[in-house]
Design an enzyme around this catalytic site. Structure first.
Site, PDB file in Angstrom:
ATOM      1  N   GLY A   1      58.873 -36.933 136.668  1.00 28.98           N
ATOM      2  CA  GLY A   1      57.786 -37.783 136.172  1.00 28.98           C
ATOM      3  C   GLY A   1      56.463 -37.026 136.185  1.00 28.98           C
ATOM      4  O   GLY A   1      55.394 -37.580 136.423  1.00 28.98           O
TER       5      GLY A   1
ATOM      6  N   GLY B   1      53.213 -38.061 134.064  1.00 30.04           N
ATOM      7  CA  GLY B   1      52.548 -39.351 134.343  1.00 30.04           C
ATOM      8  C   GLY B   1      51.147 -39.157 134.895  1.00 30.04           C
ATOM      9  O   GLY B   1      50.680 -38.021 135.092  1.00 30.04           O
ATOM     10  N   GLN B   2      50.455 -40.289 135.156  1.00 36.23           N
ATOM     11  CA  GLN B   2      49.060 -40.217 135.620  1.00 36.23           C
ATOM     12  C   GLN B   2      48.947 -39.422 136.919  1.00 36.23           C
ATOM     13  O   GLN B   2      48.106 -38.523 137.035  1.00 36.23           O
ATOM     14  CB  GLN B   2      48.517 -41.640 135.854  1.00 36.23           C
ATOM     15  CG  GLN B   2      47.056 -41.666 136.278  1.00 36.23           C
ATOM     16  CD  GLN B   2      46.614 -42.973 136.915  1.00 36.23           C
ATOM     17  OE1 GLN B   2      47.421 -43.825 137.273  1.00 36.23           O
ATOM     18  NE2 GLN B   2      45.314 -43.130 137.066  1.00 36.23           N
TER      19      GLN B   2
ATOM     20  N   ASP C   1      60.113 -34.254 133.078  1.00 42.07           N
ATOM     21  CA  ASP C   1      59.841 -35.629 132.615  1.00 42.07           C
ATOM     22  C   ASP C   1      60.870 -35.970 131.542  1.00 42.07           C
ATOM     23  O   ASP C   1      61.647 -35.121 131.118  1.00 42.07           O
ATOM     24  CB  ASP C   1      58.394 -35.741 132.065  1.00 42.07           C
ATOM     25  CG  ASP C   1      57.849 -37.158 132.249  1.00 42.07           C
ATOM     26  OD1 ASP C   1      56.868 -37.326 133.006  1.00 42.07           O
ATOM     27  OD2 ASP C   1      58.434 -38.095 131.669  1.00 42.07           O
TER      28      ASP C   1
ATOM     29  N   LYS D   1      59.656 -51.698 144.736  1.00 43.34           N
ATOM     30  CA  LYS D   1      58.954 -50.903 145.757  1.00 43.34           C
ATOM     31  C   LYS D   1      59.306 -51.419 147.158  1.00 43.34           C
ATOM     32  O   LYS D   1      59.510 -50.643 148.087  1.00 43.34           O
ATOM     33  CB  LYS D   1      57.448 -50.929 145.526  1.00 43.34           C
ATOM     34  CG  LYS D   1      57.001 -50.186 144.263  1.00 43.34           C
ATOM     35  CD  LYS D   1      57.481 -48.734 144.279  1.00 43.34           C
ATOM     36  CE  LYS D   1      57.027 -47.951 143.076  1.00 43.34           C
ATOM     37  NZ  LYS D   1      57.555 -46.565 143.075  1.00 43.34           N
TER      38      LYS D   1
ATOM     39  N   ILE E   1      44.922 -46.453 141.132  1.00 40.13           N
ATOM     40  CA  ILE E   1      44.407 -45.083 141.128  1.00 40.13           C
ATOM     41  C   ILE E   1      43.634 -44.819 139.844  1.00 40.13           C
ATOM     42  O   ILE E   1      44.102 -45.121 138.738  1.00 40.13           O
ATOM     43  CB  ILE E   1      45.555 -44.073 141.301  1.00 40.13           C
ATOM     44  CG1 ILE E   1      46.151 -44.259 142.710  1.00 40.13           C
ATOM     45  CG2 ILE E   1      45.055 -42.638 141.114  1.00 40.13           C
ATOM     46  CD1 ILE E   1      47.300 -43.361 143.029  1.00 40.13           C
TER      47      ILE E   1
ATOM     48  N   TYR F   1      58.292 -54.876 139.623  1.00 42.06           N
ATOM     49  CA  TYR F   1      57.811 -53.590 140.140  1.00 42.06           C
ATOM     50  C   TYR F   1      57.653 -53.675 141.662  1.00 42.06           C
ATOM     51  O   TYR F   1      58.147 -52.818 142.398  1.00 42.06           O
ATOM     52  CB  TYR F   1      56.485 -53.258 139.477  1.00 42.06           C
ATOM     53  CG  TYR F   1      55.742 -52.071 140.019  1.00 42.06           C
ATOM     54  CD1 TYR F   1      54.557 -52.246 140.733  1.00 42.06           C
ATOM     55  CD2 TYR F   1      56.183 -50.782 139.788  1.00 42.06           C
ATOM     56  CE1 TYR F   1      53.848 -51.162 141.216  1.00 42.06           C
ATOM     57  CE2 TYR F   1      55.471 -49.692 140.265  1.00 42.06           C
ATOM     58  CZ  TYR F   1      54.308 -49.884 140.973  1.00 42.06           C
ATOM     59  OH  TYR F   1      53.599 -48.810 141.457  1.00 42.06           O
TER      60      TYR F   1
ATOM     61  N   ASP G   1      66.038 -37.032 132.592  1.00 45.60           N
ATOM     62  CA  ASP G   1      66.003 -38.500 132.675  1.00 45.60           C
ATOM     63  C   ASP G   1      66.254 -38.853 134.141  1.00 45.60           C
ATOM     64  O   ASP G   1      67.332 -38.560 134.661  1.00 45.60           O
ATOM     65  CB  ASP G   1      67.105 -39.081 131.772  1.00 45.60           C
ATOM     66  CG  ASP G   1      67.143 -40.612 131.873  1.00 45.60           C
ATOM     67  OD1 ASP G   1      67.772 -41.236 130.998  1.00 45.60           O
ATOM     68  OD2 ASP G   1      66.558 -41.171 132.834  1.00 45.60           O
TER      69      ASP G   1
HETATM   70  C1  VAH Z   1      49.967 -50.936 138.781  1.00 49.60           C
HETATM   71  N1  VAH Z   1      48.645 -48.905 139.103  1.00 49.60           N
HETATM   72  O1  VAH Z   1      48.936 -51.478 138.458  1.00 49.60           O
HETATM   73  C2  VAH Z   1      49.865 -49.596 139.510  1.00 49.60           C
HETATM   74  C3  VAH Z   1      49.788 -49.800 140.992  1.00 49.60           C
HETATM   75  C4  VAH Z   1      48.626 -51.002 142.785  1.00 49.60           C
HETATM   76  C5  VAH Z   1      48.893 -50.967 141.372  1.00 49.60           C
HETATM   77  O2  VAH Z   1      51.040 -49.934 141.541  1.00 49.60           O
HETATM   78  O3  VAH Z   1      51.045 -51.425 138.570  1.00 49.60           O
END
Ligand code: VAH
Length: 314
Positions: free
Chosen positions: A6, A9-10, A32, A144, A170, A140, A50
């Site tokens: 990855g 990515g940012q 990536d 996590k 971030i 998401y 991938d």
């Molecule tokens: C998001 N930038 O907005 C990510 C992050 C805390 C937020 O996990 O999904």
């Protein structure tokens, strides 16, 4: 050698640059799913991988004798709500692949990012503690939360040296974020320079934990370099720097761009933001490995505007 999954990515973009500066370009393999960041692709060893493909990761680790993996590939909060099963598939299976390779001992150390998204509406919102109620309401956040449990399990059961940080939002200027709820805090700088106006998708008083990319990269490297015996957390460390609202970041920018105008038009991401804490207690990270953020809101604003003005005027 180090593999970054990855890398376009940012965070991956800046992590790759920093690790190459520290260890030498040839010792840091960027990878990536595609070659969307050509500068990165052409600046050193690059592989198309991938992150859902176990054999692709395994073969790359063998080819380059990889001993450290930074797994930065994921679908973030807003995208995860649009594509729940894809988010579960990518975010979880990529982690299992890397943890299992580490268990088979080809990989010695793993970094895997968690997020403040592990917290939910029942979590204490102010100064959220390291150990607390986590009932995330986004796909998401669920990935996590579950990922943290697996990291701790693989460490305790198989001795895998996996380390993790619960990143706040971030903010950076080198690579755009993708699909996050906190991304308004990046867009606002671009729009302030391009149009001197911004329509914000969160309400003006939505306070969220945030961090400038330089601090996030420093925290990641400091954690990975810390002696293993100093680490008391093997799920994921709370990490914090600054918290601010859209109104506060607007005021910070307005000190530099006097005619900057903002309007507020909350969308589906407001409910996601409302489920997250407004500030985080990261005293465990500060005690275990001397974490200390450096950028406050105004320092971040001056850095962001300085760098973005160069980009737009170049
Ligand atoms: C998001 N930038 O907005 C990510 C992050 C805390 C937020 O996990 O999904």
């Amino acid at each position: 050698k180090i593999l970054i999954i990855g890398a376009c990515g940012q965070i991956g973009t800046e992590l790759t640059a920093k690790l190459r500066e520290m260890h030498g370009t040839e010792n840091v393999i960027a990878s990536d799913i595609n070659t969307r960041n050509l500068d990165l692709v052409n600046s050193g060893p690059f592989e198309i991988i991938d992150a859902k493909n176990y054999n692709a990761i395994k073969d790359c680790c063998k080819t380059y004798s990889i001993d450290t993996v930074y797994l930065m590939a994921a679908l973030l909060s807003a995208t995860g709500e649009k594509y729940p099963m894809e988010a579960w598939d990518l975010n979880m299976n990529s982690l299992f692949h890397v943890l299992n390779l580490a268990k088979e001992s080809t990989i010695k150390k793993v970094y895997w990012p968690s997020s403040i998204a592990v917290f939910g509406p029942t979590t204490p919102r102010e100064n959220t503690p390291q150990h607390t109620i986590c009932e995330p309401t986004t796909v998401y956040g669920i990935t996590k939360q579950v990922g943290e449990r697996w990291c701790e399990y693989y460490h305790k059961k198989y001795g895998v040296d996996v380390r993790s940080l619960r990143y706040p939002g971030i903010i950076s200027h080198k690579a755009m974020p993708g699909g996050g709820t906190t991304d308004y805090a990046v867009e606002i700088y671009h729009e302030a320079i391009k149009n001197e106006s911004y329509e914000c998708f969160l309400s003006e008083d939505t306070s969220l934990p945030m961090m400038f990319m330089e601090d996030a990269i420093k925290a990641t490297i400091d954690l990975m370099e810390a002696p293993s015996e100093h680490l008391s957390i093997r799920s994921s460390y709370n990490l914090s720097a600054i918290s601010f609202t859209p109104k506060e970041i607007y005021d910070s920018i307005k000190k530099n761009i006097l005619n900057f105008k903002i309007t507020y038009r909350p969308d589906f991401r407001q409910a996601i933001a409302d489920s997250w804490p407004s500030s985080i207690d990261d005293s465990v990270a500060r005690n275990d490995w001397n974490w200390q953020h450096r950028f406050d809101l105004d320092a971040m604003t001056s850095e962001m505007l300085k760098e973005l003005k160069k980009k737009y005027n170049s």
